[in-house]
Motif scaffolding. Sequence first.
Motif, PDB file in Angstrom:
ATOM      1  N   GLU A  80       0.815  -1.211   0.000  1.00  6.68           N
ATOM      2  CA  GLU A  80       0.000   0.000   0.000  1.00  6.68           C
ATOM      3  C   GLU A  80       0.850   1.264   0.000  1.00  6.68           C
ATOM      4  O   GLU A  80       1.774   1.407   0.801  1.00  6.68           O
ATOM      5  CB  GLU A  80      -0.929   0.024   1.213  1.00  6.68           C
ATOM      6  CG  GLU A  80      -1.871   1.213   1.180  1.00  6.68           C
ATOM      7  CD  GLU A  80      -2.957   1.147   2.238  1.00  6.68           C
ATOM      8  OE1 GLU A  80      -3.719   2.120   2.336  1.00  6.68           O
ATOM      9  OE2 GLU A  80      -3.062   0.140   2.949  1.00  6.68           O
ATOM     10  N   LYS A 108      -2.663  -1.415  -3.314  1.00  3.40           N
ATOM     11  CA  LYS A 108      -3.542  -0.252  -3.206  1.00  3.40           C
ATOM     12  C   LYS A 108      -2.736   1.044  -3.167  1.00  3.40           C
ATOM     13  O   LYS A 108      -1.866   1.215  -2.323  1.00  3.40           O
ATOM     14  CB  LYS A 108      -4.396  -0.359  -1.945  1.00  3.40           C
ATOM     15  CG  LYS A 108      -5.408   0.745  -1.822  1.00  3.40           C
ATOM     16  CD  LYS A 108      -6.307   0.539  -0.622  1.00  3.40           C
ATOM     17  CE  LYS A 108      -7.332   1.658  -0.530  1.00  3.40           C
ATOM     18  NZ  LYS A 108      -8.223   1.485   0.622  1.00  3.40           N
ATOM     19  N   SER A 110      -3.750   4.573  -2.520  1.00  5.74           N
ATOM     20  CA  SER A 110      -4.825   5.476  -2.111  1.00  5.74           C
ATOM     21  C   SER A 110      -4.388   6.912  -2.395  1.00  5.74           C
ATOM     22  O   SER A 110      -3.364   7.355  -1.904  1.00  5.74           O
ATOM     23  CB  SER A 110      -5.160   5.282  -0.633  1.00  5.74           C
ATOM     24  OG  SER A 110      -4.036   5.520   0.171  1.00  5.74           O
ATOM     25  N   ALA A 115      -1.630   1.485  -9.052  1.00  3.59           N
ATOM     26  CA  ALA A 115      -1.616   0.626  -7.866  1.00  3.59           C
ATOM     27  C   ALA A 115      -0.792  -0.636  -8.102  1.00  3.59           C
ATOM     28  O   ALA A 115      -0.002  -1.023  -7.256  1.00  3.59           O
ATOM     29  CB  ALA A 115      -3.040   0.269  -7.457  1.00  3.59           C
ATOM     30  N   ASN A 134      -5.971  -4.771  -8.246  1.00  9.22           N
ATOM     31  CA  ASN A 134      -5.268  -3.617  -7.691  1.00  9.22           C
ATOM     32  C   ASN A 134      -6.208  -2.417  -7.691  1.00  9.22           C
ATOM     33  O   ASN A 134      -7.095  -2.321  -8.531  1.00  9.22           O
ATOM     34  CB  ASN A 134      -4.017  -3.322  -8.516  1.00  9.22           C
ATOM     35  CG  ASN A 134      -3.065  -4.498  -8.527  1.00  9.22           C
ATOM     36  OD1 ASN A 134      -2.440  -4.793  -7.532  1.00  9.22           O
ATOM     37  ND2 ASN A 134      -2.986  -5.178  -9.657  1.00  9.22           N
ATOM     38  N   GLU A 135      -6.008  -1.467  -6.769  1.00 12.41           N
ATOM     39  CA  GLU A 135      -6.923  -0.342  -6.633  1.00 12.41           C
ATOM     40  C   GLU A 135      -6.184   0.983  -6.485  1.00 12.41           C
ATOM     41  O   GLU A 135      -5.422   1.174  -5.545  1.00 12.41           O
ATOM     42  CB  GLU A 135      -7.808  -0.549  -5.404  1.00 12.41           C
ATOM     43  CG  GLU A 135      -8.790   0.573  -5.182  1.00 12.41           C
ATOM     44  CD  GLU A 135      -9.588   0.380  -3.896  1.00 12.41           C
ATOM     45  OE1 GLU A 135     -10.163   1.380  -3.431  1.00 12.41           O
ATOM     46  OE2 GLU A 135      -9.633  -0.738  -3.368  1.00 12.41           O
ATOM     47  N   SER A 137      -7.410   4.258  -5.715  1.00  7.93           N
ATOM     48  CA  SER A 137      -8.656   4.865  -5.257  1.00  7.93           C
ATOM     49  C   SER A 137      -8.748   6.365  -5.521  1.00  7.93           C
ATOM     50  O   SER A 137      -9.835   6.898  -5.600  1.00  7.93           O
ATOM     51  CB  SER A 137      -8.861   4.590  -3.769  1.00  7.93           C
ATOM     52  OG  SER A 137      -7.835   5.186  -3.010  1.00  7.93           O
ATOM     53  N   GLY A 142      -5.444   1.656 -12.148  1.00  7.51           N
ATOM     54  CA  GLY A 142      -5.538   0.664 -11.090  1.00  7.51           C
ATOM     55  C   GLY A 142      -4.567  -0.483 -11.311  1.00  7.51           C
ATOM     56  O   GLY A 142      -3.900  -0.921 -10.394  1.00  7.51           O
ATOM     57  N   ASN A 164      -9.051  -4.607 -12.098  1.00  5.30           N
ATOM     58  CA  ASN A 164      -8.406  -3.536 -11.357  1.00  5.30           C
ATOM     59  C   ASN A 164      -9.386  -2.377 -11.253  1.00  5.30           C
ATOM     60  O   ASN A 164     -10.272  -2.228 -12.083  1.00  5.30           O
ATOM     61  CB  ASN A 164      -7.133  -3.094 -12.074  1.00  5.30           C
ATOM     62  CG  ASN A 164      -6.127  -4.230 -12.140  1.00  5.30           C
ATOM     63  OD1 ASN A 164      -5.503  -4.570 -11.158  1.00  5.30           O
ATOM     64  ND2 ASN A 164      -5.992  -4.823 -13.313  1.00  5.30           N
TER      65      ASN A 164
END
Length: 173
Positions: A80, A108, A110, A115, A134-135, A137, A142, A164
């Motif tokens: 992350e 992730k 964020s 990501a 994968n993200e 956000s 992604g 994603n």
Amino acid sequence: YIGCGVLVNGGGTFTMYGGSITGNQVEGSGAGVSVYSGGSFVMYGGSVTGNTVSSGNTGAGIYTSSGATIGGNAEISGNEATNGKGAGIYCSGGDLRIQGNAKITGNKASGGEGAGIYCGGSLSIQGKAEISGNEASGGKGGGVYVETSRTEQTIGGRAKITNNTACLLYTSP
């Protein structure tokens, strides 16, 4: 701060065949693996998981300024980047090659881009490589975010970029 787990600097090479690099945290770049100044990283197996960068930094799993090869049965997952970029892999330059059965999943970013992978160099995804879940956000890419259009990007073989969140593939002008 850089390279909480492994730091490769000044032309050194780190080759990973197995084992795990996990649970590292840094308020800088490359919590799991950091590669600088012409160093190189080759990953044939093992995992880079659960690493975290904060404060808008890059490469929670892997940060490289000179490219890397990720292949075999390598896994990069669950990393992350809080308000950062490239939670799985951040490559600021050089050639990044994802091949074999490599999996880049569940990372992730964020508030940032890429990501799974954030790439500022050439990118090749081949073999049966998988980039999924994968993200990004708060940003774009992604699965994969490619920073520049001046380099070559190749996707071939039976590679998959699926499931994603954000954009699947984004290239800025």
